[in-house]
Motif scaffolding. Structure first.
Motif, PDB file in Angstrom:
ATOM      1  N   GLU A   1       0.849  -1.053   0.103  1.00  0.00           N
ATOM      2  CA  GLU A   1      -0.040   0.024  -0.169  1.00  0.00           C
ATOM      3  C   GLU A   1       0.986   1.267  -0.249  1.00  0.00           C
ATOM      4  O   GLU A   1       0.415   2.239  -0.737  1.00  0.00           O
ATOM      5  N   LEU A   2       1.834   1.116   0.708  1.00  0.00           N
ATOM      6  CA  LEU A   2       2.866   2.515   0.684  1.00  0.00           C
ATOM      7  C   LEU A   2       3.543   2.530  -0.626  1.00  0.00           C
ATOM      8  O   LEU A   2       3.480   4.009  -1.154  1.00  0.00           O
ATOM      9  N   ARG A   3       3.769   1.566  -1.507  1.00  0.00           N
ATOM     10  CA  ARG A   3       4.465   1.840  -2.660  1.00  0.00           C
ATOM     11  C   ARG A   3       3.278   2.394  -3.691  1.00  0.00           C
ATOM     12  O   ARG A   3       3.323   3.184  -4.392  1.00  0.00           O
ATOM     13  N   ARG A   4       2.140   1.945  -3.682  1.00  0.00           N
ATOM     14  CA  ARG A   4       0.825   2.336  -4.207  1.00  0.00           C
ATOM     15  C   ARG A   4       0.627   3.896  -3.905  1.00  0.00           C
ATOM     16  O   ARG A   4       0.729   4.569  -4.876  1.00  0.00           O
ATOM     17  N   VAL A   5       0.581   4.076  -2.601  1.00  0.00           N
ATOM     18  CA  VAL A   5      -0.041   5.455  -2.461  1.00  0.00           C
ATOM     19  C   VAL A   5       1.358   6.381  -2.659  1.00  0.00           C
ATOM     20  O   VAL A   5       0.724   7.549  -3.175  1.00  0.00           O
TER      21      VAL A   5
ATOM     22  N   ASP B   1      -7.365  19.287  -7.777  1.00  0.00           N
ATOM     23  CA  ASP B   1      -7.127  19.489  -6.453  1.00  0.00           C
ATOM     24  C   ASP B   1      -7.637  18.586  -5.418  1.00  0.00           C
ATOM     25  O   ASP B   1      -7.082  18.298  -4.460  1.00  0.00           O
ATOM     26  N   ALA B   2      -8.730  18.200  -5.471  1.00  0.00           N
ATOM     27  CA  ALA B   2      -9.628  17.138  -4.597  1.00  0.00           C
ATOM     28  C   ALA B   2      -8.704  15.770  -4.642  1.00  0.00           C
ATOM     29  O   ALA B   2      -8.442  15.381  -3.493  1.00  0.00           O
ATOM     30  N   ALA B   3      -8.204  15.363  -5.919  1.00  0.00           N
ATOM     31  CA  ALA B   3      -7.507  14.137  -5.714  1.00  0.00           C
ATOM     32  C   ALA B   3      -6.082  14.309  -5.094  1.00  0.00           C
ATOM     33  O   ALA B   3      -5.531  13.413  -4.352  1.00  0.00           O
ATOM     34  N   TYR B   4      -5.669  15.384  -5.279  1.00  0.00           N
ATOM     35  CA  TYR B   4      -4.268  15.832  -4.615  1.00  0.00           C
ATOM     36  C   TYR B   4      -4.339  15.815  -3.171  1.00  0.00           C
ATOM     37  O   TYR B   4      -3.721  15.077  -2.620  1.00  0.00           O
ATOM     38  N   LEU B   5      -5.265  16.367  -2.634  1.00  0.00           N
ATOM     39  CA  LEU B   5      -5.511  16.505  -1.346  1.00  0.00           C
ATOM     40  C   LEU B   5      -5.653  15.009  -0.586  1.00  0.00           C
ATOM     41  O   LEU B   5      -5.185  14.834   0.391  1.00  0.00           O
ATOM     42  N   GLU B   6      -6.521  14.303  -1.390  1.00  0.00           N
ATOM     43  CA  GLU B   6      -6.915  12.894  -0.906  1.00  0.00           C
ATOM     44  C   GLU B   6      -5.586  12.032  -0.926  1.00  0.00           C
ATOM     45  O   GLU B   6      -5.260  11.332   0.062  1.00  0.00           O
ATOM     46  N   TYR B   7      -4.717  12.225  -2.048  1.00  0.00           N
ATOM     47  CA  TYR B   7      -3.604  11.272  -2.104  1.00  0.00           C
ATOM     48  C   TYR B   7      -2.486  11.917  -0.912  1.00  0.00           C
ATOM     49  O   TYR B   7      -2.156  11.077  -0.358  1.00  0.00           O
TER      50      TYR B   7
ATOM     51  N   ASP C   1      -3.975  10.398   2.387  1.00  0.00           N
ATOM     52  CA  ASP C   1      -3.744   8.986   2.464  1.00  0.00           C
ATOM     53  C   ASP C   1      -2.176   8.578   2.650  1.00  0.00           C
ATOM     54  O   ASP C   1      -1.977   7.897   3.596  1.00  0.00           O
ATOM     55  N   PHE C   2      -1.226   9.430   2.385  1.00  0.00           N
ATOM     56  CA  PHE C   2      -0.061   9.012   2.395  1.00  0.00           C
ATOM     57  C   PHE C   2       0.414   9.207   3.920  1.00  0.00           C
ATOM     58  O   PHE C   2       0.992   8.340   4.500  1.00  0.00           O
ATOM     59  N   HIS C   3       0.093  10.351   4.429  1.00  0.00           N
ATOM     60  CA  HIS C   3       0.505  10.736   5.931  1.00  0.00           C
ATOM     61  C   HIS C   3      -0.251  10.031   6.788  1.00  0.00           C
ATOM     62  O   HIS C   3       0.327   9.506   7.799  1.00  0.00           O
ATOM     63  N   ARG C   4      -1.456   9.443   6.515  1.00  0.00           N
ATOM     64  CA  ARG C   4      -2.229   8.562   7.484  1.00  0.00           C
ATOM     65  C   ARG C   4      -1.714   7.213   7.407  1.00  0.00           C
ATOM     66  O   ARG C   4      -1.646   6.738   8.505  1.00  0.00           O
TER      67      ARG C   4
ATOM     68  N   ALA D   1       9.205   6.771   1.095  1.00  0.00           N
ATOM     69  CA  ALA D   1       8.458   5.358   1.046  1.00  0.00           C
ATOM     70  C   ALA D   1       9.887   4.442   0.840  1.00  0.00           C
ATOM     71  O   ALA D   1       9.643   3.481   1.505  1.00  0.00           O
ATOM     72  N   LYS D   2      10.797   4.888   0.048  1.00  0.00           N
ATOM     73  CA  LYS D   2      11.806   4.139  -0.308  1.00  0.00           C
ATOM     74  C   LYS D   2      12.698   3.982   0.997  1.00  0.00           C
ATOM     75  O   LYS D   2      13.197   2.869   1.360  1.00  0.00           O
ATOM     76  N   ALA D   3      12.976   5.003   1.828  1.00  0.00           N
ATOM     77  CA  ALA D   3      13.705   4.958   3.005  1.00  0.00           C
ATOM     78  C   ALA D   3      12.966   4.174   3.941  1.00  0.00           C
ATOM     79  O   ALA D   3      13.644   3.346   4.688  1.00  0.00           O
TER      80      ALA D   3
END
Length: 249
Positions: free
Chosen positions: A136-140, A149-155, A158-161, A208-210
């Motif tokens: 999931e981390l790789r995907r997100v 804008d809406a998809a960017y905020l969701e992205y 999701d990453f920080h969550r 994510a790679k780290a």
């Protein structure tokens, strides 16, 4: 049903306690000890009245305490009743804003807290490397949509969550996600311009790679750098926001 289960039990509070608060604590313990997940039904009102040996008014006040704090919700109608909500960061954050406003906490302080907590969670995520979340981390981290804008905020949310969950620390995860929600709720229209969003995506991929490579120091430093850039962007573009007191949501 075993009739003994419906016999009144010893009251779950000491003399001098507020009955509703004591019962609310008892219900909360029951939710945890029985492992009740969000969506699970609590016993009926009739059952709980006998179980706790209290009046209807006290029981309803106890349920209201849990409802106000976002830990249950009351479903109306046939088949309704108290339903477990679980510990949700948005509910925790909503409750926290009441206290933040009461003590005059500013968004500057909230940002400082995020700058301390988010890199720490990234460090822990790299140390623990939860295999259940790696795909999931790789995907997100690689799914940024620059133009929406809406998809960017969701992205970004999701990453920080996900990083918070991967920290493996329930306190930091709940705190980190709630601080993020409070901040995002206030600055929902303040996002990086589209010309800089590729930079955000690259930062997420590097973090994510780290984490995947088990590099705690790198994950910490990359997350701090990533967060600091956004904070500086907000400070330059919206300087009055920084000294604004957090409102109760």
């Amino acid at each position: 049903m075993d009739q003994d289960a419906l016999e009144p039990r010893q009251r779950p509070y000491k003399r001098g306690d507020k009955v509703a608060q004591a019962v609310a604590r008892s219900i909360m313990r029951k939710i945890r000890t029985e492992g009740l997940e969000p969506g699970a039904h609590l016993p009926s009102e009739a059952h709980m009245l006998k179980e706790y040996g209290i009046g209807r008014g006290s029981l309803r006040e106890a349920l209201r305490i849990l409802e106000v704090n976002g830990l249950i919700w009351l479903k109306p109608g046939p088949g309704g009743g108290p339903i477990v909500s679980g510990a949700q960061p948005d509910h925790f954050g909503q409750m926290a804003t009441l206290y933040l406003q009461a003590q005059g906490t500013t968004f500057r302080e909230l940002i400082e807290a995020r700058l301390a907590v988010e890199p720490l969670m990234a460090r822990l995520a790299a140390q623990r490397q939860d295999p259940q979340h790696m795909d999931e981390l790789r995907r997100v981290s690689g799914s940024l949509k620059v133009d929406d804008d809406a998809a960017y905020l969701e992205y970004t949310g999701d990453f920080h969550r996900l990083i918070a969950e991967m920290s493996g620390n329930g306190i930091l995860s709940l705190l980190g996600q709630s601080l993020s929600d409070i901040f995002r709720d206030r600055v929902s229209g303040i996002v990086f311009p589209k010309s800089r969003r590729k930079e955000v995506s690259d930062a997420h991929v590097a973090i994510a790679k780290a984490i995947e490579n088990g590099e705690p120091d790198a994950a910490h430093d990359l997350m701090y750098e990533h967060m600091a850039k956004y904070v500086n962007y907000v400070k330059r573009g919206h300087p009055t926001l920084i000294n604004e007191v957090v409102d109760w949501r």
